[in-house]
Design an enzyme around this catalytic site. Structure first.
Site, PDB file in Angstrom:
ATOM      1  N   HIS A  44      40.688  54.504  65.942  1.00  0.00           N
ATOM      2  CA  HIS A  44      41.431  54.855  64.833  1.00  0.00           C
ATOM      3  C   HIS A  44      42.903  54.025  65.798  1.00  0.00           C
ATOM      4  CE1 HIS A  44      39.817  58.880  66.344  1.00  0.00           C
ATOM      5  NE2 HIS A  44      40.442  59.294  65.484  1.00  0.00           N
ATOM      6  N   HIS A  97      44.343  69.569  61.484  1.00  0.00           N
ATOM      7  CA  HIS A  97      45.110  68.898  62.788  1.00  0.00           C
ATOM      8  C   HIS A  97      45.865  67.531  61.471  1.00  0.00           C
ATOM      9  CE1 HIS A  97      42.445  65.350  63.258  1.00  0.00           C
ATOM     10  NE2 HIS A  97      43.146  65.278  63.998  1.00  0.00           N
ATOM     11  N   GLU A 111      39.219  63.702  58.611  1.00  0.00           N
ATOM     12  CA  GLU A 111      38.258  63.161  59.596  1.00  0.00           C
ATOM     13  C   GLU A 111      36.586  64.337  59.985  1.00  0.00           C
ATOM     14  OE1 GLU A 111      40.723  61.010  63.163  1.00  0.00           O
ATOM     15  OE2 GLU A 111      39.499  63.314  63.302  1.00  0.00           O
TER      16      GLU A 111
HETATM   17  C1  DHB Z   1      44.498  63.873  67.892  1.00  0.00           C
HETATM   18  C2  DHB Z   1      43.840  62.782  67.527  1.00  0.00           C
HETATM   19  C3  DHB Z   1      43.235  62.403  67.260  1.00  0.00           C
HETATM   20  O1  DHB Z   1      42.168  61.824  66.710  1.00  0.00           O
HETATM   21  C4  DHB Z   1      42.271  63.806  66.705  1.00  0.00           C
HETATM   22  O2  DHB Z   1      40.923  63.708  66.117  1.00  0.00           O
HETATM   23  C5  DHB Z   1      43.018  65.109  67.140  1.00  0.00           C
HETATM   24  C6  DHB Z   1      44.136  65.039  67.749  1.00  0.00           C
HETATM   25  C7  DHB Z   1      46.070  63.952  68.909  1.00  0.00           C
HETATM   26  O3  DHB Z   1      46.594  62.651  69.060  1.00  0.00           O
HETATM   27  O4  DHB Z   1      46.308  64.713  68.919  1.00  0.00           O
HETATM   28 FE    FE Z   2      40.733  61.558  65.136  1.00  0.00          FE
END
Ligand code: DHB
Ligand code: FE
Length: 276
Positions: free
Chosen positions: A59, A191, A238
């Site tokens: 990331h 998400h 993802e």
């Molecule tokens: C979050 C970040 C991520 O990379 C993920 O896959 C899920 C949640 C987060 O920052 O909450």
């Molecule tokens: Fe992630």
């Protein structure tokens, strides 16, 4: 000969790494989540894989939008924790398997996949959180990290990731050493972390995805990237990394364990363990 014993799909929520480092696993807030991983830990203790191929995304800890490979394979002796903005987490380096890594790179290129070859690679929560959850004490496996770009559009299609999994399976099947291999695909379930729909979650999509991953994964390869984002939140794209894992398994698999909880942090949390 090397053998794929099974695969694991799991989310990789960074807040879980914080809870892990602060030893909050037994607190009332976190216990129900961490308990969901115990059957996966028990399966790994029983089956004892030698190597884990970890398909994940970075990331921004080491790979970022300035230079983003669509696919990258680590060929290093060891992978240190990256710095995600608060300093590297207090974790050991993950031990690599350069022989297997180079074999996979050679084989992928023969299959007309042309990954970036990473002789150095620091790993972030996409890799480390699943390792913490699956092996909470020591890491008794060597690892081959495979990073997929899900950050800088255009990201690869779900179908391309599925084919990568097939090519990966052919590589493992052709590896002459007697190794038991588990393939792990990480990535958030529904998400969205930004914009008007920040916090968007979809239990319906997540459970549909978990059902189909087991029984009819090819249906999931026909979902467009835009539809993943529309139906489950922008960062749920993802999930295409779980399809790379599933493509490396047999057509028919036995489900050992499935776990789902939402919300966890700003995300849904999911886990599935499938045995060849
Ligand atoms: C979050 C970040 C991520 O990379 C993920 O896959 C899920 C949640 C987060 O920052 O909450
Ligand atoms: Fe992630």
């Amino acid at each position: 000969m090397a053998r794929v014993i099974g695969g694991i799909g799991t989310s990789h929520i960074p807040q879980v790494g914080v809870a892990f480092d602060r030893k909050l696993q037994e607190t009332p807030e976190w216990k129900p989540f961490f308990d969901g991983y115990v059957p996966a830990q028990q399966w790994l203790e029983r089956t004892r894989p030698d190597v884990a191929i970890v398909i994940y995304n970075d990331h921004g800890a080491d790979l970022f939008i300035d230079k983003m490979p669509t696919f990258a394979v680590g060929v290093a002796d060891a992978y240190p924790p990256g710095d995600e903005g608060w300093g590297p987490r207090p974790l050991p380096d993950a031990q690599g398997d350069p022989d297997l890594s180079w074999h996979i790179v050679e084989s992928l290129v023969e299959s007309e996949f042309d990954p970036m070859i990473a002789q150095e690679l620091a790993v972030d929560h996409g890799f480390l959180v699943p390792m913490n959850l699956l092996w909470p004490n020591e890491w008794p496996v060597r690892v081959v990290p495979i990073a997929i770009n899900v950050i800088q559009h255009p990201v690869p299609t779900a179908a391309r990731c599925w084919k990568l999994g097939k090519a990966l399976r052919a590589a493992i099947d052709a590896y002459p050493k007697d190794e038991k291999v588990v393939v792990i695909g990480t990535g958030g379930m529904s998400h969205q972390l930004h914009g008007e729909r920040v916090g968007f979650l979809s239990r319906t999509f997540d459970n549909y995805f978990l059902d189909k991953l087991e029984s009819d994964p090819q249906e999931l390869t026909r979902i467009t990237r835009r539809d993943y984002m529309d139906r489950a939140g922008a960062e749920a794209v993802e999930l295409i990394m779980w399809l790379a894992m599933r493509g490396a398994l047999d057509a028919r698999v036995r489900r050992v364990h499935r776990f789902y909880m939402t919300p966890v942090s700003l995300s849904s949390a999911g886990l599935i363990v499938l045995e060849n």
